[in-house]
Every structure is written in C-alpha cells, then in structure tokens.
Design a protein around this motif. Structure first.
Motif, mmCIF file in Angstrom:
data_model
loop_
_atom_site.group_PDB
_atom_site.id
_atom_site.type_symbol
_atom_site.label_atom_id
_atom_site.label_comp_id
_atom_site.label_asym_id
_atom_site.label_seq_id
_atom_site.Cartn_x
_atom_site.Cartn_y
_atom_site.Cartn_z
ATOM 1 N N ARG A 121 15.371 -13.879 8.027
ATOM 2 C CA ARG A 121 14.254 -13.157 7.408
ATOM 3 C C ARG A 121 14.197 -11.719 7.910
ATOM 4 O O ARG A 121 13.979 -10.789 7.134
ATOM 5 N N ALA A 122 14.420 -11.514 9.207
ATOM 6 C CA ALA A 122 14.413 -10.155 9.760
ATOM 7 C C ALA A 122 15.542 -9.318 9.157
ATOM 8 O O ALA A 122 15.350 -8.138 8.845
ATOM 9 N N ASP A 133 14.660 -8.521 5.476
ATOM 10 C CA ASP A 133 13.582 -7.525 5.454
ATOM 11 C C ASP A 133 14.109 -6.136 5.814
ATOM 12 O O ASP A 133 13.743 -5.144 5.177
ATOM 13 N N ALA A 165 16.016 -4.857 2.888
ATOM 14 C CA ALA A 165 15.092 -4.447 1.824
ATOM 15 C C ALA A 165 14.498 -3.068 2.119
ATOM 16 O O ALA A 165 14.390 -2.230 1.214
ATOM 17 N N ARG A 166 14.131 -2.835 3.379
ATOM 18 C CA ARG A 166 13.612 -1.505 3.758
ATOM 19 C C ARG A 166 14.684 -0.438 3.561
ATOM 20 O O ARG A 166 14.398 0.648 3.052
ATOM 21 N N ASN A 178 18.447 -9.749 -1.917
ATOM 22 C CA ASN A 178 17.455 -9.069 -2.754
ATOM 23 C C ASN A 178 18.053 -8.708 -4.109
ATOM 24 O O ASN A 178 17.811 -7.633 -4.632
#
Length: 170
Positions: free
Chosen positions: A43-44, A47, A50-51, A82
């Motif tokens: 998940r990290a 994320d 995605a950033r 993503n």
C-alpha cells in the motif's frame, strides 16, 4: 538483432515472465532498480507511485544500460499500478532514445489488465515500432497473494509466452 529485456518487478511475477522470454529469445536481461529504496509495504508503494504520478515525478534509476544504442529489439515489462506504468519505468523510457527500435511490452497485473501501459509506452518511444502486448495475471498483492507465477500457473504462463512470441513473430 540485439535484444534487451528490461523489467520492473516488485514481487517476482514480472521477473518470471521476463525470464521466460529470455529463455526463448536470448539477449540481455536487466532489472530496473531505483536509486532510493522503495517501500516494502504494498500500500505504501502504490501510494508513493500515485503521488509521483500526480506530481509527474520520475524516480532516478540506479540501473544504467551501457551501449543502449546497440539494441534493436527491446522487451519492456512492468506490473500495472493505478492502471498505469510504475513511474520507474517512465524514468527508463525518458532516459533513452528509442528511434528505429522495436518495442515489445509485457505486463503482469492483479486482474485489471494493462491499463494505460501501451499508450504510455507509445507516447514515450515516438516513432519506434510497438508490437502487441502480453498481459498476464500475476499476484494480487492487495489481497496478500504475492508471487503467483509458480507451480502449474508457471507452466501455463510459460506456454502463453511461447504462443505470444510466435504470434508476434519473435
């Protein structure tokens, strides 16, 4: 024809496909690695990616391809994150000149397909020839299933790679 097989793999699924391709076509097999260590938590990592996508940031690569211009045929493998390429693969694509090269994408995913991968590659490589993609289900890391390309699945994926290479004339 000089062949490069370059891939980005978090859990080993894309690496497994790259190794199947390498066993059949030969060439140089190269794993893309970023300069900075990526998160080990799924998940990290997603994320962070995605950033990076939102901010159009490309993480610097530790991997260097000496004499890149010698390669005519370049297989590029990555998971779908993503619905797109991992930013590290975009770094690779922005680093080298793909003029007059044949690009052959391959992809692993958790059930959602290749997303925007082919369009992203096509946009990055300009007038290079981009052949049809191989897209296979790898792990579903979000559900705790990491390396899925093993055992009977490994045999099935190896056969799928063979059929795809024959279909695209490679």
């Amino acid at each position: 024809m000089q062949t490069l097989i370059v891939y980005y793999s978090r859990t080993g699924n894309t690496q497994a496909v790259a190794e199947f391709i390498h066993a059949q076509v030969g060439g140089d097999l190269v794993a893309l690695e970023t300069q900075e260590k990526r998160p080990t938590d799924y998940r990290a990592e997603v994320d962070l990616n995605a950033r990076e996508q939102l901010q159009n940031q490309l993480p610097p690569l530790k991997t260097r391809i000496p004499d890149f211009e010698q390669y005519d045929r370049i297989f590029i493998g990555a998971p779908t994150w993503n619905m797109a390429l991992p930013q590290a693969v975009l770094t690779f694509l922005s680093t080298y000149d793909f003029t007059d090269k044949t690009i052959i994408p391959f992809n692993t995913h958790g059930g959602y397909g290749a997303g925007q991968m082919v369009a992203q590659i096509q946009a990055a490589v300009g007038n290079a020839i981009v052949l049809p993609i191989l897209s296979v289900v790898g792990g579903e890391e979000i559900n705790g299933q990491l390396l899925a390309i093993k055992g009977q699945t490994k045999e099935a994926v190896a056969k799928k790679v063979t059929a795809w290479l024959q279909k695209i004339g490679q």
